[in-house]
Design a protein around this motif. Structure first.
Motif, PDB file in Angstrom:
ATOM      1  N   ASN A  34       0.796  -1.228   0.000  1.00 56.47           N
ATOM      2  CA  ASN A  34       0.000   0.000   0.000  1.00 56.47           C
ATOM      3  C   ASN A  34       0.831   1.283   0.000  1.00 56.47           C
ATOM      4  O   ASN A  34       0.326   2.339  -0.345  1.00 56.47           O
ATOM      5  CB  ASN A  34      -0.955   0.008   1.193  1.00 56.47           C
TER       6      ASN A  34
ATOM      7  N   ASN B 161     -10.089  -0.434  -6.895  1.00 56.24           N
ATOM      8  CA  ASN B 161      -9.735   0.830  -6.264  1.00 56.24           C
ATOM      9  C   ASN B 161     -11.044   1.562  -5.974  1.00 56.24           C
ATOM     10  O   ASN B 161     -11.583   2.277  -6.820  1.00 56.24           O
ATOM     11  CB  ASN B 161      -8.817   1.659  -7.172  1.00 56.24           C
TER      12      ASN B 161
ATOM     13  N   LEU C 262      -4.892  -0.936  -4.916  1.00 56.78           N
ATOM     14  CA  LEU C 262      -3.918  -0.033  -4.286  1.00 56.78           C
ATOM     15  C   LEU C 262      -4.596   1.089  -3.505  1.00 56.78           C
ATOM     16  O   LEU C 262      -3.944   1.829  -2.784  1.00 56.78           O
ATOM     17  CB  LEU C 262      -2.996   0.566  -5.355  1.00 56.78           C
ATOM     18  N   ASN C 263      -5.907   1.221  -3.664  1.00 54.45           N
ATOM     19  CA  ASN C 263      -6.665   2.273  -2.971  1.00 54.45           C
ATOM     20  C   ASN C 263      -6.214   3.675  -3.392  1.00 54.45           C
ATOM     21  O   ASN C 263      -6.050   4.575  -2.561  1.00 54.45           O
ATOM     22  CB  ASN C 263      -6.549   2.134  -1.449  1.00 54.45           C
TER      23      ASN C 263
END
Length: 465
Positions: A342, A390, A366-367
């Motif tokens: 992350n 995401n 991966l946000n």
């Protein structure tokens, strides 16, 4: 009124011998200076006897050059400040050259080494500055420094070089004005229509000045070839007195003229991708030939790029990115982020340091957020982009991807993207595969979109790139 109307033809005729003669006094005087200083060494002492003759020849030719230069200046079209400085520096060098001759033969000064040496140094410096300003008048003030490295530019007080445009590797990503028309005009016209040499009061160093035109009116009128003076001039018979560029410079080829014609008829805009224009087969071939894309199959995977800096790659890997070349014979890169890594989300902007090499990018889970897609939208060689899972990405973020005209595969599975994104996706002309399962897109809208874009395969299931 034309600049030449109030000046007798014979004056201009004589004045135009100035460029022919100007190098004679420069060369002769430099030879005289070299002979003078070489004669200080014992093995070259015999040269001192020839120095007065050489200086006399240099001074006489400098006088004629000044006269012809003045006559040439009568035709106008030059920057007044640069012309003023060039003219008086030239006169000054001529006067000092005459003094140098007399100092070399007058009994009271010919053996005065200090006086003569100072005069020689002053002449040499004067020749340098005068010649530089003359070059500015002929080629523009940036001619000498245009390609200078940044350390030299800093020394002379110039800003760092602007970042070069990314080489066009796919026709759709080419900008009609910036990649085609502007280079054509710069190559053929700028030497006579710049801030230091303003023939016809016409400045062609920018799109705005091009539209403004000169003493004969606008040089370009969007959508109107007949009223576009620049187009008229470059299409006249070559023997015509108004044909441009003038004799002695390479004219626009038939293909060049067609490219400029296409630009004018399509609005003469300061920017705009070819992907947004309807091109016939003949026009596609024309642009591909000009841009050097013939035989490349218009695919960014065929692009030839420099290798990315190994230090930059190491730094990106330390931040969580997994980076590999796409093959053993290519410098193009594929970038992924392993699941759970992350920390890479904080460093998306760092990918711009290798934007000229990235063609594959996978940011699965991966946000990242909509704002991050502003950065990704600058990676114009991307052919595959995976934004799978995401959850913060919406249609607003997708709108930042309009420049990705090489994109062939886009995965937005498990995001907040809705039907609004279809407007942006429709403009990705090379897109072949779209993954939309578990988004806010409605199936009916997707079906309509799919039917309108037969080239596109839309997948509703989970499918990795």
């Amino acid at each position: 009124m034309n600049e030449l109307d109030n000046v007798p033809d014979f004056v201009i005729f004589l004045g135009r011998f100035h460029p022919l003669l100007v190098h004679l006094p420069i060369g002769v005087l430099i030879i005289g200076i070299l002979m003078y200083f070489l004669a200080k060494k014992e093995k070259f002492q015999h040269l001192i006897k020839s120095v007065p003759f050489v200086l006399a020849l240099g001074a006489i030719s400098a006088v004629f050059t000044c006269v012809l230069g003045y006559l040439l200046s009568c035709q106008g079209g030059y920057d007044n400040d640069t012309l003023f400085n060039h003219k008086w520096l030239g006169i000054g060098v001529t006067v000092i050259s005459i003094l140098a001759y007399y100092s070399s033969v007058w009994v009271k000064t010919k053996k005065n080494n200090l006086v003569n040496s100072i005069i020689m140094v002053v002449i040499f410096i004067g020749l340098g500055f005068t010649g530089h300003l003359g070059g500015n008048l002929t080629h523009g003030s940036t001619y000498l420094t245009q390609y200078a490295p940044n350390p030299i530019r800093a020394v002379v007080g110039l800003p760092p070089k602007a970042e070069a445009r990314l080489a066009v590797t796919v026709l759709d990503s080419a900008d009609l004005y910036l990649d085609v028309v502007q280079p054509l005009i710069a190559n053929k016209c700028i030497s006579c229509h710049n801030t230091d040499k303003l023939k016809g009061n016409l400045l062609l160093t920018s799109h705005a000045n091009m539209l403004k035109g000169g003493e004969n009116g606008p040089s370009i009128v969007a959508g109107n070839l007949k009223e576009s003076e620049l187009f008229n001039r470059i299409t006249l018979p070559q023997h015509h007195k108004d044909f441009m560029p003038p004799e002695g410079k390479r004219p626009f080829s038939d293909e060049d003229v067609k490219l400029i014609e296409f630009w004018i008829l399509n609005g003469a805009k300061p920017n705009g991708l070819l992907a947004n224009l309807e091109l016939e087969d003949e026009q596609i071939e024309l642009f591909e030939n000009f841009l050097g894309l013939k035989g490349t199959k218009s695919n960014s995977l065929n692009a030839v790029v420099n290798p990315a800096d190994s230090t930059v790659i190491s730094a990106l890997r330390a931040k969580g990115f997994k980076i590999k070349t796409i093959s053993n014979t290519s410098n193009l890169l594929g970038v992924t982020v392993p699941y759970g890594e992350n920390k890479a989300a904080k460093h998306i902007k760092d990918l711009l340091s290798i934007k000229k090499q990235i063609v594959f990018l996978s940011l699965n889970s991966l946000n990242i957020k909509d704002e991050d897609l502003k950065t990704i939208g600058q990676l114009e060689l991307l052919t595959k982009l995976n934004l799978h899972s995401n959850f913060s990405i919406s249609s607003q973020g997708i709108s930042y991807l309009t420049k990705l005209q090489n994109l062939e595969s886009l995965n937005i599975y498990n995001t907040q993207v809705d039907n609004e994104a279809l407007k942006t996706i429709a403009n990705l002309k090379r897109l072949k595969r779209l993954y939309v399962w578990n988004t806010k897109m409605t199936q009916d809208k997707v079906e309509v979109f799919k039917n309108a874009n037969k080239r596109l395969i839309v997948s509703y299931g989970v499918s990795a790139l």
